[in-house]
Motif scaffolding. Structure first.
Motif, PDB file in Angstrom:
ATOM      1  N   GLU A 161      24.157 -28.863  -9.645  1.00 37.99           N
ATOM      2  CA  GLU A 161      24.109 -29.654  -8.257  1.00 37.99           C
ATOM      3  C   GLU A 161      21.787 -29.538  -7.888  1.00 37.99           C
ATOM      4  OE1 GLU A 161      25.871 -30.920  -6.500  1.00 37.99           O
ATOM      5  OE2 GLU A 161      27.610 -30.013  -7.545  1.00 37.99           O
ATOM      6  N   PHE A 162      21.602 -30.391  -7.242  1.00 39.04           N
ATOM      7  CA  PHE A 162      20.488 -30.922  -7.053  1.00 39.04           C
ATOM      8  C   PHE A 162      20.259 -29.540  -6.093  1.00 39.04           C
ATOM      9  CE2 PHE A 162      16.449 -32.052  -3.855  1.00 39.04           C
ATOM     10  CZ  PHE A 162      15.877 -32.262  -5.063  1.00 39.04           C
ATOM     11  N   SER A 163      18.691 -28.916  -6.424  1.00 39.51           N
ATOM     12  CA  SER A 163      18.255 -27.708  -5.779  1.00 39.51           C
ATOM     13  C   SER A 163      16.895 -27.416  -5.222  1.00 39.51           C
ATOM     14  CB  SER A 163      18.488 -26.735  -7.217  1.00 39.51           C
ATOM     15  OG  SER A 163      17.579 -26.513  -8.054  1.00 39.51           O
ATOM     16  N   LEU A 164      16.648 -26.513  -5.425  1.00 42.24           N
ATOM     17  CA  LEU A 164      14.938 -26.458  -4.720  1.00 42.24           C
ATOM     18  C   LEU A 164      14.122 -26.593  -5.545  1.00 42.24           C
ATOM     19  CD1 LEU A 164      14.819 -23.114  -1.447  1.00 42.24           C
ATOM     20  CD2 LEU A 164      14.948 -25.714  -1.664  1.00 42.24           C
ATOM     21  N   VAL A 165      14.925 -26.219  -6.865  1.00 40.07           N
ATOM     22  CA  VAL A 165      13.832 -25.713  -8.208  1.00 40.07           C
ATOM     23  C   VAL A 165      13.182 -27.745  -8.389  1.00 40.07           C
ATOM     24  CG1 VAL A 165      13.601 -25.377 -11.065  1.00 40.07           C
ATOM     25  CG2 VAL A 165      14.846 -24.594  -9.233  1.00 40.07           C
ATOM     26  N   ASP A 166      14.267 -28.434  -7.607  1.00 38.47           N
ATOM     27  CA  ASP A 166      14.203 -30.057  -8.583  1.00 38.47           C
ATOM     28  C   ASP A 166      13.819 -30.488  -7.450  1.00 38.47           C
ATOM     29  OD1 ASP A 166      16.009 -30.524 -10.043  1.00 38.47           O
ATOM     30  OD2 ASP A 166      17.720 -29.834  -8.732  1.00 38.47           O
TER      31      ASP A 166
ATOM     32  N   ALA B 234      18.180 -15.300  -8.199  1.00 37.76           N
ATOM     33  CA  ALA B 234      17.097 -14.944  -8.867  1.00 37.76           C
ATOM     34  C   ALA B 234      16.905 -15.688  -9.762  1.00 37.76           C
ATOM     35  CB  ALA B 234      17.994 -13.812  -9.076  1.00 37.76           C
ATOM     36  N   ASN B 235      18.101 -16.805 -10.523  1.00 37.24           N
ATOM     37  CA  ASN B 235      17.287 -16.738 -11.776  1.00 37.24           C
ATOM     38  C   ASN B 235      16.099 -18.452 -11.233  1.00 37.24           C
ATOM     39  OD1 ASN B 235      18.333 -15.804 -13.889  1.00 37.24           O
ATOM     40  ND2 ASN B 235      20.366 -16.582 -13.512  1.00 37.24           N
ATOM     41  N   MET B 236      17.243 -19.083 -10.138  1.00 39.83           N
ATOM     42  CA  MET B 236      16.772 -20.513  -9.683  1.00 39.83           C
ATOM     43  C   MET B 236      14.789 -19.722  -9.209  1.00 39.83           C
ATOM     44  SD  MET B 236      17.846 -23.207  -9.815  1.00 39.83           S
ATOM     45  CE  MET B 236      19.533 -24.420  -9.832  1.00 39.83           C
ATOM     46  N   ARG B 237      14.914 -18.312  -8.040  1.00 37.77           N
ATOM     47  CA  ARG B 237      13.661 -18.048  -8.205  1.00 37.77           C
ATOM     48  C   ARG B 237      12.797 -17.872  -9.251  1.00 37.77           C
ATOM     49  NH1 ARG B 237      16.817 -14.904  -4.137  1.00 37.77           N
ATOM     50  NH2 ARG B 237      16.714 -15.735  -1.796  1.00 37.77           N
ATOM     51  N   LEU B 238      13.364 -17.395 -10.291  1.00 38.35           N
ATOM     52  CA  LEU B 238      12.531 -18.115 -11.380  1.00 38.35           C
ATOM     53  C   LEU B 238      11.975 -19.212 -12.319  1.00 38.35           C
ATOM     54  CD1 LEU B 238      14.162 -14.383 -13.686  1.00 38.35           C
ATOM     55  CD2 LEU B 238      11.708 -14.490 -12.443  1.00 38.35           C
ATOM     56  N   TYR B 239      12.595 -20.335 -11.454  1.00 37.30           N
ATOM     57  CA  TYR B 239      12.763 -21.446 -12.158  1.00 37.30           C
ATOM     58  C   TYR B 239      11.148 -22.115 -11.061  1.00 37.30           C
ATOM     59  CZ  TYR B 239      17.242 -21.284 -14.661  1.00 37.30           C
ATOM     60  OH  TYR B 239      17.857 -21.021 -15.572  1.00 37.30           O
ATOM     61  N   ILE B 240      11.987 -21.604 -10.076  1.00 39.91           N
ATOM     62  CA  ILE B 240      10.409 -21.572  -9.386  1.00 39.91           C
ATOM     63  C   ILE B 240       9.066 -21.403  -9.069  1.00 39.91           C
ATOM     64  CG2 ILE B 240       9.596 -22.337  -6.831  1.00 39.91           C
ATOM     65  CD1 ILE B 240      12.940 -22.503  -6.234  1.00 39.91           C
ATOM     66  N   LYS B 241       9.409 -19.980  -9.706  1.00 36.39           N
ATOM     67  CA  LYS B 241       7.912 -19.643 -10.289  1.00 36.39           C
ATOM     68  C   LYS B 241       7.058 -19.542 -11.077  1.00 36.39           C
ATOM     69  CE  LYS B 241       6.478 -14.351 -10.446  1.00 36.39           C
ATOM     70  NZ  LYS B 241       5.351 -14.831  -8.925  1.00 36.39           N
ATOM     71  N   ARG B 242       7.834 -20.388 -12.186  1.00 43.16           N
ATOM     72  CA  ARG B 242       7.186 -20.896 -13.479  1.00 43.16           C
ATOM     73  C   ARG B 242       7.235 -22.213 -13.148  1.00 43.16           C
ATOM     74  NH1 ARG B 242      10.448 -19.350 -19.362  1.00 43.16           N
ATOM     75  NH2 ARG B 242       9.180 -21.105 -20.054  1.00 43.16           N
ATOM     76  N   ILE B 243       8.328 -22.897 -12.701  1.00 43.26           N
ATOM     77  CA  ILE B 243       6.721 -24.644 -12.410  1.00 43.26           C
ATOM     78  C   ILE B 243       6.149 -24.556 -11.516  1.00 43.26           C
ATOM     79  CG2 ILE B 243       7.841 -26.583 -11.113  1.00 43.26           C
ATOM     80  CD1 ILE B 243       9.597 -26.206 -13.613  1.00 43.26           C
ATOM     81  N   ASN B 244       5.424 -23.328 -10.325  1.00 43.95           N
ATOM     82  CA  ASN B 244       4.556 -23.066  -9.725  1.00 43.95           C
ATOM     83  C   ASN B 244       2.879 -23.012 -10.556  1.00 43.95           C
ATOM     84  OD1 ASN B 244       5.040 -24.204  -7.249  1.00 43.95           O
ATOM     85  ND2 ASN B 244       5.658 -22.336  -6.644  1.00 43.95           N
ATOM     86  N   ASN B 245       3.192 -21.651 -11.978  1.00 48.09           N
ATOM     87  CA  ASN B 245       2.281 -20.732 -12.588  1.00 48.09           C
ATOM     88  C   ASN B 245       2.235 -22.150 -13.774  1.00 48.09           C
ATOM     89  OD1 ASN B 245       2.597 -18.262 -10.920  1.00 48.09           O
ATOM     90  ND2 ASN B 245       4.115 -17.489 -12.595  1.00 48.09           N
TER      91      ASN B 245
END
Length: 212
Positions: free
Chosen positions: A154-159, A96-107
């Motif tokens: 580790e390398f993730s979807l955020v990266d 869930a935290n990773m998904r929030l990071y992605i959302k912040r990067i997008n926004n």
């Protein structure tokens, strides 16, 4: 072009210069997924693609009888369909935290970058947005000082979302100072840009943006 509905193998409709498309190409490479990459101009989408992409955007992924749009949806689908190596954590809270990071990067990051590149801005507005984007990027130095990747070991979807934006900074005239203060972000960029999957994800157009 073979009809979307008649494809028997996975295909990614991808614009060669689009950062949202590149993030999905990175996932494909990280996981070693065999897929046909179909070069598609995001400004000239066929009726077939428009039927499965209601917001008229790329990338679009076709996996036999499944057609998906939205880069984040595509990345998560690929991570679940091909679980190794994992690009999202196993535990629900971490995921869930990773998904929030992605959302912040997008926004934040992506919104600013897209406006700088695509919107017809006054010079003063563009300068302001470039300053904001650069500030956001430089603010990650403490993060990369603590962990090798974005908030993760580790390398993730955020990266996968961050790397294409960082690669394109020369396009918008943003330079990260190569000094001691910004060593973490510079080391992160070097580490990610030299990953085999990242290098393999680059199109000829993207290779021209910067040199390693």
């Amino acid at each position: 072009m073979v009809s979307i509905n008649k494809r028997t193998s996975m295909a990614l409709f991808s614009d060669a210069g689009d950062h949202y498309c590149q993030r999905v190409r990175i996932v494909l490479e990280e996981k070693g997924i065999s897929s046909e990459i179909i070069d598609t101009d995001k400004n000239k989408l066929s009726n077939e693609i428009l039927e499965v992409s209601p917001y008229a955007t790329l990338p679009v992924l076709v996996d036999r009888d499944v057609a998906l749009y939205d880069s984040v949806t595509l990345m998560e689908y690929l991570d679940e369909r091909f679980p190794h190596p994992p690009l999202l954590p196993v535990y629900p809270v971490s995921r869930a935290n990773m998904r929030l990071y992605i959302k912040r990067i997008n926004n934040d990051w992506c919104h600013l970058f897209d406006s700088i590149v695509n919107d017809k801005l006054k010079e003063s507005e563009q300068k302001k947005m470039k300053k904001q984007l650069k500030s956001l990027i430089l603010s990650t130095n403490p993060i990369f000082k603590e962990k090798p990747y974005f908030m993760n070991e580790e390398f993730s979807l955020v990266d996968c979302c961050i790397a294409p934006i960082l690669w394109r900074l020369p396009q918008v005239g943003i330079e990260i100072p190569k000094d001691a203060k910004n060593k973490p972000i510079n080391e992160y960029m070097k580490k990610v840009f030299t990953r085999k999957a990242f290098l393999n994800s680059l199109t000829e157009i993207e290779k021209e943006i910067r040199s390693l």
